[in-house]
Write a protein that holds these residues in place. Structure first.
Motif, PDB file in Angstrom:
ATOM      1  N   VAL A 110     -12.369 -68.889  15.583  1.00 19.65           N
ATOM      2  CA  VAL A 110     -11.246 -69.785  15.283  1.00 19.65           C
ATOM      3  C   VAL A 110     -10.220 -69.747  16.409  1.00 19.65           C
ATOM      4  O   VAL A 110      -9.723 -70.787  16.867  1.00 19.65           O
ATOM      5  N   HIS A 111      -9.899 -68.544  16.875  1.00 18.22           N
ATOM      6  CA  HIS A 111      -8.869 -68.404  17.901  1.00 18.22           C
ATOM      7  C   HIS A 111      -9.322 -68.999  19.232  1.00 18.22           C
ATOM      8  O   HIS A 111      -8.571 -69.732  19.886  1.00 18.22           O
ATOM      9  N   PHE A 112     -10.544 -68.702  19.642  1.00 22.45           N
ATOM     10  CA  PHE A 112     -11.039 -69.276  20.890  1.00 22.45           C
ATOM     11  C   PHE A 112     -11.193 -70.789  20.767  1.00 22.45           C
ATOM     12  O   PHE A 112     -11.101 -71.513  21.760  1.00 22.45           O
ATOM     13  N   GLY A 113     -11.433 -71.260  19.542  1.00 23.50           N
ATOM     14  CA  GLY A 113     -11.531 -72.694  19.326  1.00 23.50           C
ATOM     15  C   GLY A 113     -10.229 -73.428  19.584  1.00 23.50           C
ATOM     16  O   GLY A 113     -10.229 -74.650  19.820  1.00 23.50           O
ATOM     17  N   GLU A 114      -9.102 -72.714  19.563  1.00 23.05           N
ATOM     18  CA  GLU A 114      -7.818 -73.339  19.851  1.00 23.05           C
ATOM     19  C   GLU A 114      -7.733 -73.800  21.302  1.00 23.05           C
ATOM     20  O   GLU A 114      -6.848 -74.593  21.646  1.00 23.05           O
ATOM     21  N   ASP A 115      -8.630 -73.321  22.150  1.00 22.97           N
ATOM     22  CA  ASP A 115      -8.652 -73.754  23.542  1.00 22.97           C
ATOM     23  C   ASP A 115      -9.348 -75.101  23.723  1.00 22.97           C
ATOM     24  O   ASP A 115      -9.470 -75.585  24.846  1.00 22.97           O
ATOM     25  N   LEU A 119     -11.512 -81.588  21.102  1.00 25.46           N
ATOM     26  CA  LEU A 119     -12.433 -81.774  19.977  1.00 25.46           C
ATOM     27  C   LEU A 119     -11.605 -81.957  18.718  1.00 25.46           C
ATOM     28  O   LEU A 119     -10.834 -81.079  18.328  1.00 25.46           O
ATOM     29  N   GLN A 120     -11.748 -83.097  18.067  1.00 23.65           N
ATOM     30  CA  GLN A 120     -10.866 -83.449  16.960  1.00 23.65           C
ATOM     31  C   GLN A 120     -11.142 -82.656  15.686  1.00 23.65           C
ATOM     32  O   GLN A 120     -10.216 -82.240  15.001  1.00 23.65           O
ATOM     33  N   GLU A 121     -12.419 -82.449  15.364  1.00 27.16           N
ATOM     34  CA  GLU A 121     -12.760 -81.801  14.104  1.00 27.16           C
ATOM     35  C   GLU A 121     -12.594 -80.289  14.199  1.00 27.16           C
ATOM     36  O   GLU A 121     -13.087 -79.666  15.138  1.00 27.16           O
ATOM     37  N   PRO A 122     -11.913 -79.669  13.234  1.00 27.21           N
ATOM     38  CA  PRO A 122     -11.739 -78.216  13.258  1.00 27.21           C
ATOM     39  C   PRO A 122     -13.050 -77.448  13.342  1.00 27.21           C
ATOM     40  O   PRO A 122     -13.134 -76.439  14.059  1.00 27.21           O
ATOM     41  N   LEU A 123     -14.081 -77.903  12.637  1.00 30.10           N
ATOM     42  CA  LEU A 123     -15.364 -77.200  12.673  1.00 30.10           C
ATOM     43  C   LEU A 123     -15.979 -77.249  14.071  1.00 30.10           C
ATOM     44  O   LEU A 123     -16.631 -76.287  14.504  1.00 30.10           O
ATOM     45  N   LEU A 124     -15.772 -78.356  14.771  1.00 27.56           N
ATOM     46  CA  LEU A 124     -16.286 -78.443  16.138  1.00 27.56           C
ATOM     47  C   LEU A 124     -15.535 -77.486  17.058  1.00 27.56           C
ATOM     48  O   LEU A 124     -16.137 -76.873  17.951  1.00 27.56           O
ATOM     49  N   ARG A 125     -14.233 -77.349  16.845  1.00 30.02           N
ATOM     50  CA  ARG A 125     -13.472 -76.402  17.660  1.00 30.02           C
ATOM     51  C   ARG A 125     -13.920 -74.971  17.394  1.00 30.02           C
ATOM     52  O   ARG A 125     -14.019 -74.154  18.319  1.00 30.02           O
ATOM     53  N   VAL A 126     -14.189 -74.660  16.146  1.00 32.11           N
ATOM     54  CA  VAL A 126     -14.677 -73.316  15.817  1.00 32.11           C
ATOM     55  C   VAL A 126     -16.034 -73.072  16.470  1.00 32.11           C
ATOM     56  O   VAL A 126     -16.308 -71.985  17.002  1.00 32.11           O
ATOM     57  N   ALA A 276      -9.824 -56.357  17.380  1.00 29.88           N
ATOM     58  CA  ALA A 276      -9.952 -57.056  16.101  1.00 29.88           C
ATOM     59  C   ALA A 276      -8.776 -56.757  15.185  1.00 29.88           C
ATOM     60  O   ALA A 276      -8.293 -57.639  14.462  1.00 29.88           O
ATOM     61  N   SER A 277      -8.309 -55.527  15.200  1.00 30.91           N
ATOM     62  CA  SER A 277      -7.227 -55.127  14.297  1.00 30.91           C
ATOM     63  C   SER A 277      -5.943 -55.877  14.574  1.00 30.91           C
ATOM     64  O   SER A 277      -5.176 -56.177  13.655  1.00 30.91           O
ATOM     65  N   VAL A 278      -5.687 -56.186  15.848  1.00 33.45           N
ATOM     66  CA  VAL A 278      -4.471 -56.939  16.176  1.00 33.45           C
ATOM     67  C   VAL A 278      -4.734 -58.440  16.243  1.00 33.45           C
ATOM     68  O   VAL A 278      -3.798 -59.241  16.174  1.00 33.45           O
ATOM     69  N   ALA A 279      -6.016 -58.825  16.387  1.00 27.50           N
ATOM     70  CA  ALA A 279      -6.337 -60.254  16.512  1.00 27.50           C
ATOM     71  C   ALA A 279      -6.104 -61.005  15.210  1.00 27.50           C
ATOM     72  O   ALA A 279      -5.659 -62.160  15.233  1.00 27.50           O
ATOM     73  N   VAL A 280      -6.413 -60.391  14.081  1.00 29.57           N
ATOM     74  CA  VAL A 280      -6.282 -61.094  12.807  1.00 29.57           C
ATOM     75  C   VAL A 280      -4.822 -61.440  12.503  1.00 29.57           C
ATOM     76  O   VAL A 280      -4.508 -62.607  12.221  1.00 29.57           O
ATOM     77  N   SER A 286       0.145 -66.957  14.733  1.00 27.53           N
ATOM     78  CA  SER A 286       0.178 -68.019  15.739  1.00 27.53           C
ATOM     79  C   SER A 286      -0.134 -69.374  15.122  1.00 27.53           C
ATOM     80  O   SER A 286       0.475 -70.390  15.494  1.00 27.53           O
ATOM     81  N   ARG A 287      -1.065 -69.410  14.175  1.00 28.21           N
ATOM     82  CA  ARG A 287      -1.376 -70.684  13.525  1.00 28.21           C
ATOM     83  C   ARG A 287      -0.208 -71.149  12.661  1.00 28.21           C
ATOM     84  O   ARG A 287       0.071 -72.347  12.576  1.00 28.21           O
ATOM     85  N   TRP A 288       0.493 -70.229  12.027  1.00 27.74           N
ATOM     86  CA  TRP A 288       1.670 -70.604  11.245  1.00 27.74           C
ATOM     87  C   TRP A 288       2.763 -71.156  12.160  1.00 27.74           C
ATOM     88  O   TRP A 288       3.421 -72.159  11.832  1.00 27.74           O
ATOM     89  N   ILE A 289       2.946 -70.518  13.309  1.00 27.67           N
ATOM     90  CA  ILE A 289       3.958 -70.984  14.250  1.00 27.67           C
ATOM     91  C   ILE A 289       3.610 -72.371  14.769  1.00 27.67           C
ATOM     92  O   ILE A 289       4.485 -73.236  14.913  1.00 27.67           O
ATOM     93  N   GLU A 290       2.321 -72.610  15.042  1.00 28.42           N
ATOM     94  CA  GLU A 290       1.902 -73.930  15.513  1.00 28.42           C
ATOM     95  C   GLU A 290       2.248 -75.003  14.483  1.00 28.42           C
ATOM     96  O   GLU A 290       2.729 -76.090  14.821  1.00 28.42           O
ATOM     97  N   ARG A 291       1.984 -74.704  13.217  1.00 28.38           N
ATOM     98  CA  ARG A 291       2.311 -75.679  12.168  1.00 28.38           C
ATOM     99  C   ARG A 291       3.814 -75.878  12.077  1.00 28.38           C
ATOM    100  O   ARG A 291       4.297 -76.993  11.860  1.00 28.38           O
ATOM    101  N   ARG A 292       4.565 -74.793  12.213  1.00 27.82           N
ATOM    102  CA  ARG A 292       6.019 -74.867  12.157  1.00 27.82           C
ATOM    103  C   ARG A 292       6.553 -75.762  13.270  1.00 27.82           C
ATOM    104  O   ARG A 292       7.412 -76.629  13.050  1.00 27.82           O
ATOM    105  N   LEU A 293       6.035 -75.569  14.488  1.00 25.19           N
ATOM    106  CA  LEU A 293       6.484 -76.373  15.616  1.00 25.19           C
ATOM    107  C   LEU A 293       6.087 -77.835  15.453  1.00 25.19           C
ATOM    108  O   LEU A 293       6.819 -78.739  15.852  1.00 25.19           O
ATOM    109  N   ALA A 294       4.911 -78.068  14.870  1.00 27.34           N
ATOM    110  CA  ALA A 294       4.459 -79.442  14.663  1.00 27.34           C
ATOM    111  C   ALA A 294       5.362 -80.179  13.678  1.00 27.34           C
ATOM    112  O   ALA A 294       5.528 -81.396  13.764  1.00 27.34           O
TER     113      ALA A 294
END
Length: 318
Positions: A110-115, A119-126, A276-280, A286-294
């Motif tokens: 999911v995180h690497f898919g943010e790059d 790609l419009q579809e979330p599943l494609l980004r994943v 992994a422990s810090v990535a989750v 980061s995803r919450w912040i992205e939504r907040r900024l949007a």
């Protein structure tokens, strides 16, 4: 039909010279026949992806503070929740390592898919995000399976087999993303990602991942965070990244000392467990912040490095 999005500055269309230098160095030593799968080389690669990758999540709390107004209690609760999620991942590594491994791989995809915003579809980004893992698995299935087993338990070898089976789909989606990036003008990104995937197939898995994570993925996210925290002085910026990354490493070593029987002694496996422990929590925040900024267009975007007159001055990470 929704228009395609070009990769924003600091994310998809910026490739820093250090990446090309590191890739050229790896290609050169490979052509010279230097073994890159020896313990010393693996140790260097581990240091590189931890040292180069951990800091890009060190600014999460500072970004949270910038994106939403929190009083002291709110900030304590936010930091406490962040740490609690990280500790939960550590607990999973100790008690249910297979579950922790699956969560780690899913979060990484999911995180690497943010790059891949083209790609419009979330599943494609994943799927494109998972291509990093898939490419290494195709090139070195036994080594990846052994690493998964070292991180969790013998059943993890099945996960490597599943990734190998799904790898063609992930790489096909990634090829589409690269083609879109090239057509939309992100030539450096498209070229760099193509080369990186090839090297992930050719190089030992840890070496290929270090190249991607420390030189291609992390620098763009650091650039994005730096743009949003543009009024933080350089000294405090560097100090924040070094301090919080060091605290994460020291905290992991402390927990490792208290529970040596539950964590594999292999350094590379532990490095991925720490990551992994810090990535989750990093991914969730980061995803919450992205939504907040949007939802808050008055906040400065990731690629806006201008300083407004009423921008808050440097207050540090907390």
């Amino acid at each position: 039909m929704t228009a395609r999005r070009r990769a924003p500055t600091g994310r998809g269309d910026v490739v820093y010279p250090a990446y090309w230098l590191a890739a050229a160095l790896l290609i050169g030593v490979t052509l010279l026949g230097v073994p890159l799968d020896q313990p010393a080389a693996m140790g260097v690669a581990t240091i590189v992806f931890i040292g180069g990758g951990l800091p890009h999540g060190a600014y999460d709390i500072a970004l949270l503070r910038r994106s939403v107004a929190l009083d002291r209690l709110g900030m304590v609760l936010a930091v406490g929740g962040y740490v609690a999620i990280a500790l939960l991942m550590v607990f999973l590594w100790m008690s249910m390592p297979l579950v922790a491994l699956i969560l780690f791989l899913a979060a990484a995809a999911v995180h690497f898919g943010e790059d891949w915003p083209m790609l419009q579809e979330p599943l494609l980004r994943v799927a494109a995000g998972a291509a990093v893992i898939a490419a290494a698995t195709i090139g070195h299935p036994a080594e990846v399976a052994a690493l998964f087993v070292a991180m969790s338990d013998p059943r993890a070898a099945v996960i490597a087999q599943v990734i190998t089976a799904a790898a063609p789909v992930a790489l096909l989606v990634t090829a589409i993303g690269i083609a879109l990036a090239w057509r939309e003008g992100s030539l450096s990104w498209a070229t760099a990602m193509t080369l990186c995937l090839v090297l992930l197939v050719v190089l030992p898995p840890v070496m290929g991942f270090a190249l991607f994570f420390a030189f291609l993925h992390s620098p763009r996210h650091l650039a994005q965070a730096r743009a949003r925290l543009h009024d933080m002085t350089l000294a405090r910026w560097v100090g924040t990244g070094a301090l919080l990354s060091s605290l994460a490493i020291l905290g992991w070593l402390g927990l490792r000392t208290m529970a040596p029987a539950h964590l594999d002694p292999i350094v590379v496996a532990q490095a991925f467990q720490l990551l992994a422990s810090v990535a989750v929590p990093h991914l969730l925040l980061s995803r919450w912040i992205e939504r907040r900024l949007a939802c808050a267009p008055h906040l400065p975007p990731a690629d806006d490095a201008s300083v407004s007159n009423d921008a808050p001055r440097d207050r540090g990470p907390f």
